[in-house]
Design an enzyme around this catalytic site. Structure first.
Site, PDB file in Angstrom:
ATOM      1  N   ASN A 127      59.156  38.226  33.340  1.00 36.58           N
ATOM      2  CA  ASN A 127      60.131  37.001  34.371  1.00 36.58           C
ATOM      3  C   ASN A 127      60.419  35.680  32.998  1.00 36.58           C
ATOM      4  O   ASN A 127      61.486  34.949  32.595  1.00 36.58           O
ATOM      5  CB  ASN A 127      59.439  35.812  35.483  1.00 36.58           C
ATOM      6  CG  ASN A 127      58.952  36.814  36.688  1.00 36.58           C
ATOM      7  OD1 ASN A 127      59.406  37.827  36.938  1.00 36.58           O
ATOM      8  ND2 ASN A 127      57.951  36.891  36.523  1.00 36.58           N
ATOM      9  N   ARG A 161      72.630  45.781  42.719  1.00 37.96           N
ATOM     10  CA  ARG A 161      71.634  46.373  42.232  1.00 37.96           C
ATOM     11  C   ARG A 161      71.277  47.498  42.872  1.00 37.96           C
ATOM     12  O   ARG A 161      70.506  47.942  43.584  1.00 37.96           O
ATOM     13  CB  ARG A 161      70.787  45.697  41.962  1.00 37.96           C
ATOM     14  CG  ARG A 161      70.788  44.149  41.020  1.00 37.96           C
ATOM     15  CD  ARG A 161      69.293  43.671  40.904  1.00 37.96           C
ATOM     16  NE  ARG A 161      69.005  42.367  40.962  1.00 37.96           N
ATOM     17  CZ  ARG A 161      69.865  42.014  39.130  1.00 37.96           C
ATOM     18  NH1 ARG A 161      70.392  42.047  38.541  1.00 37.96           N
ATOM     19  NH2 ARG A 161      70.292  40.904  39.295  1.00 37.96           N
ATOM     20  N   ARG A 214      74.132  40.230  36.936  1.00 39.94           N
ATOM     21  CA  ARG A 214      72.724  40.040  35.923  1.00 39.94           C
ATOM     22  C   ARG A 214      71.314  41.699  35.291  1.00 39.94           C
ATOM     23  O   ARG A 214      70.787  41.452  36.250  1.00 39.94           O
ATOM     24  CB  ARG A 214      72.013  39.133  35.798  1.00 39.94           C
ATOM     25  CG  ARG A 214      71.624  38.677  34.516  1.00 39.94           C
ATOM     26  CD  ARG A 214      71.339  37.137  34.241  1.00 39.94           C
ATOM     27  NE  ARG A 214      71.833  35.951  34.243  1.00 39.94           N
ATOM     28  CZ  ARG A 214      72.008  34.821  34.868  1.00 39.94           C
ATOM     29  NH1 ARG A 214      71.208  34.673  35.217  1.00 39.94           N
ATOM     30  NH2 ARG A 214      73.273  34.093  35.141  1.00 39.94           N
ATOM     31  N   HIS A 252      77.141  39.252  46.530  1.00 40.89           N
ATOM     32  CA  HIS A 252      75.725  39.588  46.714  1.00 40.89           C
ATOM     33  C   HIS A 252      75.936  39.888  48.122  1.00 40.89           C
ATOM     34  O   HIS A 252      74.238  39.763  48.704  1.00 40.89           O
ATOM     35  CB  HIS A 252      75.672  37.667  46.413  1.00 40.89           C
ATOM     36  CG  HIS A 252      73.379  37.984  46.009  1.00 40.89           C
ATOM     37  ND1 HIS A 252      72.941  37.532  47.237  1.00 40.89           N
ATOM     38  CD2 HIS A 252      72.958  39.499  45.443  1.00 40.89           C
ATOM     39  CE1 HIS A 252      71.468  37.901  46.948  1.00 40.89           C
ATOM     40  NE2 HIS A 252      71.585  38.533  45.345  1.00 40.89           N
TER      41      HIS A 252
END
EC number: 2.7.4.1
Length: 693
Positions: free
Chosen positions: A48, A377, A407, A437
């Site tokens: 993270n 993803r 990303r 998205h």
């Protein structure tokens, strides 16, 4: 409408993120969490922090470099924010490594030792020597730095050794410098042979093994020091989509440029040589932050290390096998079932398989004419991709909206896009300037009564791996209103069709924000008239200033607002005269809380939605996001139960205080851990839920 824009009314987004990662670190520090899971959380903290530095800290540094001095809506200039971020992340890194050393000591007591080469016995050292010469040595590339050999490219987030050298027989003169990359394609942790009559396992870090044998790379020189360092670079992509002739090629080019992104952070091992550090700082043009690390650089390797310890399952969470939703058992046709009723699936407690089976059935059904789907993803071994390819090869119209700009998943998505195109799928990269998205599948099927649309709308990605560890919900439906809206949405994304008046869906950036504002204002009006009013929202982040202001006004009107925000939250709850009717909690536990669920009381006639969108500026203004109503009363109740279960958590829930800090929820009620309870009442059993509440 009146707006109070006092900067003290808001928590800074990046500082709020630091607080979120601190909550993840708390899970690594919690003695009630299984030991190896504590190690895994520590790896998550490191990962993270890497992403945060390479994106958010990098952006702040770029603003400073460009001369930006304007304050954001929370009252920070880029320079002022940067100083706070460096101070807070520095404190976190110190806590992170203090926790690492504690966990290593505890792990050794359980029979798992991570040791240095010099701690191994002779037999183990010989085995490690052989491993080095046979496996590691052929991969290593020593890179000298002198007048004819300039400083080589240092890869983003890779561990390197800085090697300071002296020619044999020379005692004076400046030392020579070289660097060696620690191979990222070999295991970071190597197991040594088990000692005789011992059940304990011993491991050594690959960089320690390389350091011990560093002399083999530089014959004729004496190694004065071989020490680890690591550089984090700016990882943002800069793409002018309007000028790019081929978006896929433009992104591939930008990914190559990312490898040379501006250095943002330098990490070095403890007691790093000052002359070597000055050399690195000069090369990377970094004065701060330079973190001196008391332990292995890049703890993200811990997640893989934990997974490799198969014989230590007693130090991990008990395995959870997601149940196949009862509605789909026996595994009858999705189409037959969805003609009768809608179905809601709650991951990871319920299996992701129905989603995969939905695509597989559609790909094989001769009556299916078209399949349309968004992909943001996708896991590396996804069964969805072959199913879509099979459908296209069998003559069906298959359209896949692949988001190339997801990303850190750009390269994988480019590979999927090429594979789908090769199979005959229509691959679309979305609208210029907007990330897609939304999570949606549309299947068009010819039936006796005519064409019927079947739809799946989700809050999470179509990723079979993350569906096992992320909490998300998905709605299956053949509702004609939702089906028509789904067609309109895909037409807008893939064609030149402009935004149309949708019946059920609300889509960002065109209408979702305004609809949410209208729903909040409706609750405000009900509260002012003395009618039942309440808002519950479960999201990952809340940073949109206008949204926060709307919630403040609703609170001041008397609307009770409960927000379950896992990560960033820029709203200050519990401030007298501003937000005393707002409560914010964050749940960090075994599974990543990921679902977006919205509840509006509406004077006793509630509206309930699932969505792909968080309440952030990027989601509401710069992405194609989807908010879908749930019409079925039983499914609406199920979603409300999920929300209430989270609000009842007093074990893993932390409450946001007005000052921006979080404290564990403490009350007189019996301990309730929402994720553990959800495992016991999935499939959703109304009787058990009633007993719980």
């Amino acid at each position: 409408m009146h707006r109070d824009v006092k900067t003290g009314n808001y928590v800074n987004r990046d500082l709020s993120w630091v607080e979120f990662n601190r909550r993840v670190l708390q899970e690594a520090q919690d003695p009630t969490t299984p030991l190896l899971e504590r190690m895994r959380f520590l790896g998550i903290v490191a990962n993270n922090l890497d992403e945060f530095v390479s994106v958010r800290v990098a952006e702040t540094k770029e603003k400073i470099k460009a001369g930006f001095t304007q304050k954001d809506f929370t009252g920070y200039t880029p320079a002022g924010l940067y100083r706070r971020l460096i101070k807070r992340t520095g404190t976190m890194v110190a806590e992170q490594y203090k926790t690492y050393h504690e966990l290593i000591r505890l792990l050794a007591k359980k029979g798992v030792n991570i040791q240095e080469y010099t701690d191994l016995n002779v037999t183990q050292q010989r085995a490690m020597d052989q491993y080095f010469h046979e496996i590691i040595f052929p991969v290593l590339t020593p890179m000298a730095i002198d007048q004819s050999r300039p400083f080589p490219l240092v890869h983003n987030k890779s561990v390197y050794l800085s090697v300071m050298l002296q020619k044999e027989g020379e005692q004076e003169g400046e030392p020579f410098m070289a660097i060696v990359q620690v191979p990222s394609n070999l295991p970071r942790v190597v197991q040594a042979p088990i000692r005789a009559n011992s059940k304990k396992k011993t491991f050594i870090l690959i960089e320690d093994l390389i350091k011990h044998h560093i002399h083999t790379l530089f014959s004729g020189y004496i190694s004065l020091a071989a020490q680890e360092f690591r550089v984090t670079r700016n990882a943002d992509l800069f793409i002018n989509e309007e000028e790019a002739e081929d978006l896929l090629e433009a992104i591939e080019k930008e990914l190559r440029r990312r490898r040379r992104g501006a250095p943002v952070r330098l990490e070095v091992c403890k007691d790093f040589r000052p002359d070597a550090l000055l050399e690195l700082q000069d090369e990377f043009d970094i004065q701060d932050p330079v973190y001196e690390i008391d332990g292995p650089l890049d703890l993200s390797f811990l997640a893989g290390f934990v997974d490799s310890l198969e014989s230590f399952s007693h130090l991990k969470y008990s395995p959870v096998k997601p149940v196949y939703p009862l509605e789909f058992l026996p595994r009858e046709s999705h189409f037959e079932l969805l003609r009768k009723r809608d179905v809601l699936v709650h991951h990871p407690y319920e299996s992701f398989e129905p989603v995969t089976d939905f695509i597989l059935e559609a790909s094989e059904d001769p009556r299916v004419l078209a399949i349309k789907m968004t992909l943001y993803r996708v896991n590396g071994d996804s069964r969805l991709i072959p199913a879509l390819a099979l459908a296209a090869e069998s003559g069906k119209q298959v359209t896949v909206v692949v988001e190339l700009k997801a990303r850190f998943d750009e390269e994988r998505n480019i590979a999927w896009a090429r594979k789908l195109e090769k199979a005959g799928c229509h691959v679309v990269y979305g609208l210029v300037g907007l990330k897609t998205h939304a999570k949606i599948i549309l299947v068009v099927r010819r039936e006796q009564q005519g064409l019927r649309r079947y739809v799946h709308v989700g809050t999470g990605n179509y990723n079979e791996s993350t569906a096992k560890v992320y909490t998300d919900v998905g709605l299956f439906t053949s509702n004609p209103i939702i089906g028509e809206d789904a067609s309109e949405l895909f037409n807008e994304i893939t064609g030149y069709s402009g935004p149309k008046a949708l019946q059920a869906f609300r889509v960002a950036p065109d209408g979702m924000k305004d609809e949410l504002f209208a729903l909040i204002r409706r609750e405000t009006e009900h509260a002012l008239k003395g009618k039942p009013s309440r808002i519950i929202a479960k999201i990952n982040s809340l940073s949109h200033q206008e949204m926060i202001d709307e919630l403040y006004e609703a609170s001041q009107a008397g609307v009770q607002i409960d927000l379950i925000v896992r990560g960033v939250c820029c709203l200050r709850p519990g401030v007298e005269g501003l937000s005393e009717n707002i409560r914010v909690i964050s749940i960090v536990d075994r599974f990543l809380e990921h679902s977006r669920l919205f509840y509006f009381e509406n004077s006793g006639n509630p509206d309930v939605f699932i969505s792909s969108a968080d309440w952030m500026t990027r989601n509401l203004n710069r992405r194609i996001e989807l908010m879908c109503p749930v019409f079925d009363p039983e499914l609406k109740k199920m979603l409300v139960d999920i929300l209430n279960l989270s609000l009842m958590d007093n074990v893993k829930a932390r409450e946001l205080m007005p000052g921006g800090n979080y404290v564990f929820v403490k009350n007189e009620k019996p301990p309730l851990r929402s994720q553990t309870e959800a495992m016991g009442i999935i499939p959703w059993k109304p009787a058990e839920w009633s007993a719980l509440t």
